[in-house]
Enzyme design. Structure first.
Site, PDB file in Angstrom:
ATOM      1  N   SER A 170       0.847  -1.192   0.000  1.00 59.38           N
ATOM      2  CA  SER A 170       0.000   0.000   0.000  1.00 59.38           C
ATOM      3  C   SER A 170       0.888   1.249   0.000  1.00 59.38           C
ATOM      4  O   SER A 170       1.671   1.440  -0.927  1.00 59.38           O
ATOM      5  CB  SER A 170      -0.955  -0.039   1.195  1.00 59.38           C
ATOM      6  OG  SER A 170      -1.981   0.902   1.047  1.00 59.38           O
TER       7      SER A 170
ATOM      8  N   HIS B  73      -8.034  -4.876  -1.427  1.00 58.00           N
ATOM      9  CA  HIS B  73      -6.812  -4.373  -0.813  1.00 58.00           C
ATOM     10  C   HIS B  73      -6.199  -5.360   0.174  1.00 58.00           C
ATOM     11  O   HIS B  73      -4.985  -5.457   0.293  1.00 58.00           O
ATOM     12  CB  HIS B  73      -7.126  -3.054  -0.099  1.00 58.00           C
ATOM     13  CG  HIS B  73      -5.921  -2.223   0.201  1.00 58.00           C
ATOM     14  ND1 HIS B  73      -5.143  -1.670  -0.789  1.00 58.00           N
ATOM     15  CD2 HIS B  73      -5.352  -1.836   1.367  1.00 58.00           C
ATOM     16  CE1 HIS B  73      -4.160  -0.977  -0.241  1.00 58.00           C
ATOM     17  NE2 HIS B  73      -4.255  -1.071   1.063  1.00 58.00           N
TER      18      HIS B  73
ATOM     19  N   ASP C 296      -9.680  -3.743  -5.463  1.00 61.68           N
ATOM     20  CA  ASP C 296      -9.061  -2.925  -4.415  1.00 61.68           C
ATOM     21  C   ASP C 296      -9.745  -1.560  -4.342  1.00 61.68           C
ATOM     22  O   ASP C 296      -9.863  -0.860  -5.340  1.00 61.68           O
ATOM     23  CB  ASP C 296      -7.568  -2.752  -4.700  1.00 61.68           C
ATOM     24  CG  ASP C 296      -6.789  -2.280  -3.488  1.00 61.68           C
ATOM     25  OD1 ASP C 296      -7.342  -1.505  -2.689  1.00 61.68           O
ATOM     26  OD2 ASP C 296      -5.623  -2.683  -3.344  1.00 61.68           O
TER      27      ASP C 296
END
Length: 689
Positions: A541, A661, A626
């Site tokens: 991330s 995610h 995501d």
């Protein structure tokens, strides 16, 4: 050349798009990859997945072995430590082969009859992805609100279940925030947060009455500033329902409603004010306030109920300390418990409310993480807390705050012959280029050489003030037992060393984050923990942004890099306010509509700075659904690297076509993704068993 190097990788078509910001123009050849429904885009992602499988075909058996090995360390039939709330004891348990937890409770004592509230395995049937996003039981213990996500887009659907009869009520409330709901005392009214399906920001609070059509639910609050995140909960005292809005590093505001007055109006606790962040806990006839008002590292204040908006009525309980960050708090009838950070480590401080004496719990290891657990019972002298270190599996303790007796209730059971005495942890400090000392936590198996010959995985995150603490991982043993050293670089942008550590790694100081990581790598090489042909880096991330930045800055230091769901197209994403979560990020990265921030972000954005040069071996992972870092950022980055890089190193993109995610749902499926990452690295240093 190896067989893998002779394979022809897929190439995304080049379709130039001009992007204009002020007087500056950029050409994005792969902008079109954001067309999620475009068959050409889906084909490209599938082609990349197929290419990865061909390149890694020689380690297919190793991937399977790693998966089975990591799975084999997990106690399949397992149970959490129960906690008491109301008249019930609540716990979760896993069954052999089960991917998901079963949520249970027993009335009065753990010797009672088990009631299964939610069977995660049954609820996940028929879904490629499943997530139970929390539940909340009514005051009479009979009803539960629960939230489900079957797409991995973090848009949850709320339902209500009668825990006595097992009946699911007909109301279906879509596009809600997980875990942000609260019952009123009447056992029929509850409040929840509605999300904007486009931006995925929670922005409205509604009141629902059991048995009514959700279309008639009453809007009780709407947040008009889309830079704020919102949460909703019931106070530990049960007296208040609380709406909290927070703009990270900028401002906080709470609104309160007495839970026995569900049709009343929420009242502001203290109006938002730029630069002021605070948390509140209700205690008897007053509130404790954790605040950064005239206190960068936060201090603790108290104020009588009803006088909260009058700051002259606030009384200091714990003063500001420049070397201690006040992280969180919990209250009990006779004790106040504080979570603090000092010298990069977490501490738990207990204050007796009667005698005003205090103590710090002693943990006795050089690198560890300890935190206040879930303690819903107000009238108790038992503190539940969690502890873990790089060599000690996750442990749950009950501590008697009066007698000082400590009881280990449970330690994560690691199967397969694990012995913590076979491993060593260290805490060292690397000096960054500007003279700042950066803490580094390390763990390795005893006997691992420190002569530069050992492979090493360096991990970090370094954003949002999120601290990467040195906790235990059973999956990590698969690397340590094969000779790897694992290092966590506690770089600026996190909050390990206090609030200033975070402030010095964001906005126009963001490059400190990247420099710290590279300087830690230099330190580890110079001090013979590893060498550049054995050094790997990993981050996800915002930590994936870190990976992109460091390989642009110092690609020669790394043999391989794993970038998970990486935020790499910084400028384009931050200019597009229609993308979920963008507006709430301005105080982290800056708003590129401001020329100063635009130029600064452009100078480090990984996608914009890909150049014709040699890069390390690279594994990039993403999820099609995501919601935080859109799949097209890593896809575009890989497509551009394919054309620009001058080396023959591996460049692999893996897109989970069914997840978002957080990757795959389920406790075992997620291990397949870790096995892929580990096999990628092990293969590069010639470890194939």
């Amino acid at each position: 050349m190896t067989e893998a190097q002779t394979l022809i990788p897929p190439k995304a078509a080049i379709k130039p798009k001009e992007l204009v910001t002020g007087a500056h123009k950029r050409i994005d050849n792969y902008y079109y990859l954001n067309e999620r429904e475009n068959p050409e885009v889906i084909k490209y992602l599938n082609d990349e997945n197929a290419y990865l499988e061909k390149v890694l075909a020689p380690v297919k058996d190793l991937r399977n072995k790693l998966f089975e090995e990591m799975k084999g360390r997990i106690k399949q039939q397992d149970e959490s430590v129960p906690y008491k709330e109301g008249s019930y004891y609540y716990y979760t348990r896993y069954v052999t082969g089960g991917e998901y937890p079963i949520y249970c409770r027993k009335k009065g004592a753990m010797e009672g009859v088990e009631e299964i509230m939610f069977d995660g395995n049954a609820m996940a049937k028929g879904h490629n992805y499943y997530q139970l996003g929390g539940y909340e039981v009514s005051d009479n213990d009979e009803l539960a609100i629960f939230a489900e996500d079957i797409v991995s887009r973090r848009l949850y659907t709320l339902r209500i279940k009668n825990l006595k009869t097992g009946k699911i009520y007909p109301e279906i409330i879509e596009n809600t925030e997980a875990g942000s709901f609260a019952w009123a005392t009447d056992n029929k009214t509850f409040f929840y947060i509605k999300k904007d399906p486009q931006t995925l920001l929670g922005y409205q609070v509604y009141r629902h009455v059991l048995g009514t059509d959700p279309k008639t639910d009453v809007l009780v609050y709407e947040e008009e500033d889309n830079q704020f995140y919102m949460g909703l909960s019931r106070s530990k005292s049960k007296k208040y329902i609380e709406i909290g809005v927070d703009h990270n590093g900028v401002a906080t505001e709470y609104r309160l409603l007495e839970a026995n007055q569900p049709t009343g109006a929420f009242k502001v606790f203290l109006p938002r004010e730029k630069g002021h962040e605070y948390d509140i806990v209700h205690y008897k006839n007053k509130f404790y306030i954790r605040t950064n008002w005239k206190a960068e590292n936060f201090r603790l204040m108290e104020v009588p109920e009803g006088k909260n908006a009058d700051r002259s009525a606030w009384k200091e309980v714990i003063a500001h300390r420049p070397d201690v960050y006040l992280a969180n708090m919990d209250v009990f009838a006779n004790h106040l418990v504080l979570g603090e950070r000092k010298a990069g480590l977490t501490n738990i401080r207990i204050i007796n409310q009667t005698t005003k004496t205090d103590e710090y719990l002693d943990f006795g290891e050089p690198a560890y993480v300890a935190g206040i657990g879930y303690n819903p019972d107000f009238n108790t002298n038992i503190l539940r807390y969690g502890y873990s270190s790089l060599t000690t599996p996750g442990s749950t303790f009950d501590y008697n705050m009066d007698t000082k007796e400590k009881i280990l209730k449970k330690q994560q059971e690691v199967l397969g012959g694990f012995d913590k005495d076979n491993y060593v942890s260290e805490r060292v400090y690397a000096t960054a280029r500007d003279g700042v000392k950066v803490p580094v936590s390390l763990v390795y198996r005893k006997g691992t050489p420190k002569d530069g010959s050992a492979p090493l995985l360096q991990y970090s995150y370094g954003s949002y003030g999120y601290s990467t603490d040195p906790g235990f991982s059973s999956t990590r043993l698969s690397l340590l037992d094969r000779g790897f050293i694992f290092a966590i670089a506690h770089i600026r942008g996190g909050q390990e060393m206090g609030r200033r550590w975070y402030e010095d790694g964001k906005m126009l100081k963001k490059k400190n984050t990247f420099n710290d990581f590279v300087d830690v790598s230099d330190y580890l090489i110079k001090n013979k923990y590893t060498s550049s042909d054995k050094l790997f880096a990993m981050g996800g991330s915002a930590g994936g942004l870190l990976m992109g930045a460091i390989i642009n800055q110092a690609p020669q230091l790394y043999r391989g890099v794993v970038a998970a769901v990486p935020f790499v197209d910084v400028v384009t994403t931050m200019l597009d306010e229609s993308i979920p979560l963008t507006t709430g990020e301005f105080e982290e990265w800056g708003n590129p509509k401001n020329e100063e921030y635009y130029k600064y972000m452009l100078s480090y954005s990984p996608y914009d700075n890909v150049a014709k040069k040699a890069y390390p071996n690279l594994l990039v992972t993403t999820g099609l659904h995501d919601s935080q870092v859109q799949y097209w950022e890593p896809a575009k980055w890989v497509a551009k690297l394919r054309v620009m890089k001058t080396d023959n190193n591996q460049l692999l993109l893996h897109t989970n076509m069914e997840a978002g995610h957080g990757g795959a749902s389920g406790r075992f499926q997620a291990l397949k993704e870790i096995a892929l990452e580990y096999a990628f690295m092990l293969n590069l240093v010639g470890i194939t068993q």
